[in-house]
Design an enzyme around this catalytic site. Structure first.
Site, PDB file in Angstrom:
ATOM      1  N   TYR A   1       0.860  -1.184   0.000  1.00 43.43           N
ATOM      2  CA  TYR A   1       0.000   0.000   0.000  1.00 43.43           C
ATOM      3  C   TYR A   1       0.895   1.233   0.000  1.00 43.43           C
ATOM      4  O   TYR A   1       1.846   1.307   0.780  1.00 43.43           O
ATOM      5  CB  TYR A   1      -0.898  -0.006   1.243  1.00 43.43           C
ATOM      6  CG  TYR A   1      -1.752   1.227   1.391  1.00 43.43           C
ATOM      7  CD1 TYR A   1      -1.520   2.145   2.417  1.00 43.43           C
ATOM      8  CD2 TYR A   1      -2.806   1.480   0.516  1.00 43.43           C
ATOM      9  CE1 TYR A   1      -2.316   3.279   2.559  1.00 43.43           C
ATOM     10  CE2 TYR A   1      -3.613   2.615   0.654  1.00 43.43           C
ATOM     11  CZ  TYR A   1      -3.348   3.513   1.677  1.00 43.43           C
ATOM     12  OH  TYR A   1      -4.133   4.630   1.823  1.00 43.43           O
TER      13      TYR A   1
ATOM     14  N   ASP B   1       9.386   2.616  -1.040  1.00 40.09           N
ATOM     15  CA  ASP B   1       8.417   3.338  -0.216  1.00 40.09           C
ATOM     16  C   ASP B   1       8.724   2.977   1.244  1.00 40.09           C
ATOM     17  O   ASP B   1       8.330   1.914   1.731  1.00 40.09           O
ATOM     18  CB  ASP B   1       6.984   2.935  -0.602  1.00 40.09           C
ATOM     19  CG  ASP B   1       5.972   3.555   0.331  1.00 40.09           C
ATOM     20  OD1 ASP B   1       4.748   3.390   0.083  1.00 40.09           O
ATOM     21  OD2 ASP B   1       6.368   4.204   1.319  1.00 40.09           O
TER      22      ASP B   1
ATOM     23  N   LYS C   1       5.320   9.707   8.105  1.00 37.99           N
ATOM     24  CA  LYS C   1       5.136   9.214   9.476  1.00 37.99           C
ATOM     25  C   LYS C   1       6.193   9.773  10.436  1.00 37.99           C
ATOM     26  O   LYS C   1       6.105  10.927  10.871  1.00 37.99           O
ATOM     27  CB  LYS C   1       5.080   7.690   9.468  1.00 37.99           C
ATOM     28  CG  LYS C   1       3.864   7.148   8.667  1.00 37.99           C
ATOM     29  CD  LYS C   1       3.780   5.645   8.717  1.00 37.99           C
ATOM     30  CE  LYS C   1       2.778   5.097   7.735  1.00 37.99           C
ATOM     31  NZ  LYS C   1       1.388   5.103   8.230  1.00 37.99           N
TER      32      LYS C   1
END
Ligand code: KE4
Length: 428
Positions: A144, A239, A267
């Site tokens: 994702y 990623d 994050k």
């Protein structure tokens, strides 16, 4: 435990927020019941609207590697706010955060700060297409990368949980430019490149996927993708929005010794405030506007509050022994949970790396999306609820990753393992 206040808030939320949430995975669809409403957090703990206290292994889905309300982060954001919440004008803090990122992730020579992981991956792909002049991209089933149109094709996280691997609303033409393959299958990658190698702009992957649960690379897999992309002139995009500063200090690329062409971050570098970033060699990054022709922009990119929180977080995380504290906590929890499952006769397959961990209710092994999604999600849901009612908050879905912080100390781990003994019996 009493959830009356959260239940009342849940009713109100569903009147004005779609599904009562602002991000689907928070809705507890995969585990039943309804979410609690958070009121405050401190260290490894979060407290809900009914005053229930939980040891938190979600940590805002990864950012809070220092735990909730770390004093250094609070102070930095407070000082920044006194000077101004936003300028839309260059500030020194953006330079300092970008410099810190280049120190932590040496494959990054130049950075572009954005506001989310989704923006980072979306922009990195546009840059890869602009740099190579090619249209096709390759992604891994179960990875994702945020809700980017072209990447919601066999995506992980909420999409896997919802069993809707390809979201409606994506034009067929977009999906046609995205090729997918299984994780840990180098032959599949070789086949795709043999057929379309000269049309492929990039492979984008989570080097250690954390959105189908946490799955680890088989020996040689990442090296194989690196060689294949080099051979065909495609970019390798890691990623590391989730694995950055968690799989190792410098992310999975440090742990496995792979140098990607572009890296996406998020994050942790926002310390709980909205920050994403992407970066790589100047030769690639300088194709971005205003230096090059590939356009990307953002009103709040490099926001002073968010950059202050991110810098303060990296300051603390970079101190001697701090990263190891988060990794040791995860190892202790994983070892304890594995023992408890064994004693209860419940088959589980555990994975861990740095301060990330996962327990699949599955005999194992779990090496890819197909194997991950064969997990016993009902058993996970029962375990989740058993833990929640004993004051431990895990990710409300099997296809996520648990995180530790510097604040997950002996008391938190003892509470976690005590809760797990009861919850595992109930789930068994
Ligand atoms: P955001 O746009 O949510 O900041 O980042 C998207 C993203 C990109 N790449 C990876 C590897 C990610 O894990 C994420 C977001 N992670 C999910 C949790 N699995 C965020 C939680 C949510 O969607 O609410």
């Amino acid at each position: 435990m009493n959830f009356d206040r959260s239940a009342a808030l849940w009713q109100e939320a569903n009147k004005v927020l779609v599904g009562g949430v602002n991000s689907p995975v928070r809705a507890f669809k995969a585990v039943g019941g309804h979410p609690f409403f958070a009121v405050s957090g401190k260290g490894a703990h979060v407290v809900d609207a009914d005053g229930n206290d939980y040891v938190d292994y979600v940590l805002s889905w990864g950012p809070l590697v220092l735990g909730h309300c770390h004093p250094h982060v609070e102070e930095a954001v407070r000082k920044a706010l006194e000077r101004g919440a936003s300028f839309g004008i260059p500030t020194e803090a953006e330079i300092r955060l970008a410099e810190a990122i280049t120190r932590w992730v040496p494959s990054i020579e130049k950075v572009r700060l954005v506001n989310s992981g989704t923006e980072a991956t979306m922009s990195a792909i546009r840059l890869a297409r602009g740099y190579t002049g090619r249209d096709l991209i390759v992604k891994i089933e179960g990875c994702y990368h945020g809700h980017v149109d072209g990447l919601l094709v066999k995506a992980g996280s909420g999409l896997t949980t919802f069993g809707t691997p390809t979201s409606p609303g994506i034009p067929a033409a977009y999906a046609a430019c995205t090729l997918t393959m299984a994780y840990n299958d180098l032959d599949a990658a070789r086949t795709i490149f043999a057929e379309k190698g000269d049309q492929i702009a990039c492979i984008i992957l989570e080097p250690v996927p954390g959105n189908m649960g946490l799955v680890l690379p088989e020996p040689g897999y990442l090296e194989g993708l690196r060689a294949l992309t080099k051979q065909h002139g495609a970019l390798l995009i890691f990623d590391e929005v989730m694995s950055g500063f968690r799989a190792a200090r410098g992310g999975a690329q440090e742990r496995y010794g792979i140098t990607p062409d572009l890296t996406c971050l998020g994050k942790v570098i926002g310390g709980g405030l909205p920050v994403g970033a992407y970066g790589g060699p100047a030769a690639i990054m300088d194709r971005l506007s205003p230096v090059g022709p590939v356009y990307q922009a953002g009103t709040l990119s490099g926001n002073p509050l968010a950059t202050a929180a991110g810098l303060a977080t990296l300051d603390v995380l970079g101190q001697p022994g701090v990263f190891e504290q988060t990794e040791n906590a995860m190892n202790t929890v994983c070892d304890g949970l594995g023992q408890i499952a064994k004693e209860a006769g419940v088959p589980v397959f555990q994975t861990r790396i740095g301060s990330m961990g996962c327990m699949f209710f599955h005999d194992g092994p779990v090496r890819n999306y197909a194997e991950a999604t064969a997990s016993d999600t009902k058993r996970y849901a029962a375990f989740f609820q058993g833990m929640l009612h004993r004051g431990v908050y895990l990710a409300p879905a099997q296809f996520e990753t648990a995180f530790t912080s510097i604040a997950h100390g002996p008391a938190e781990i003892d509470r976690t393992l005590d809760a797990a003994r009861g919850a595992m019996r109930e789930a068994g």
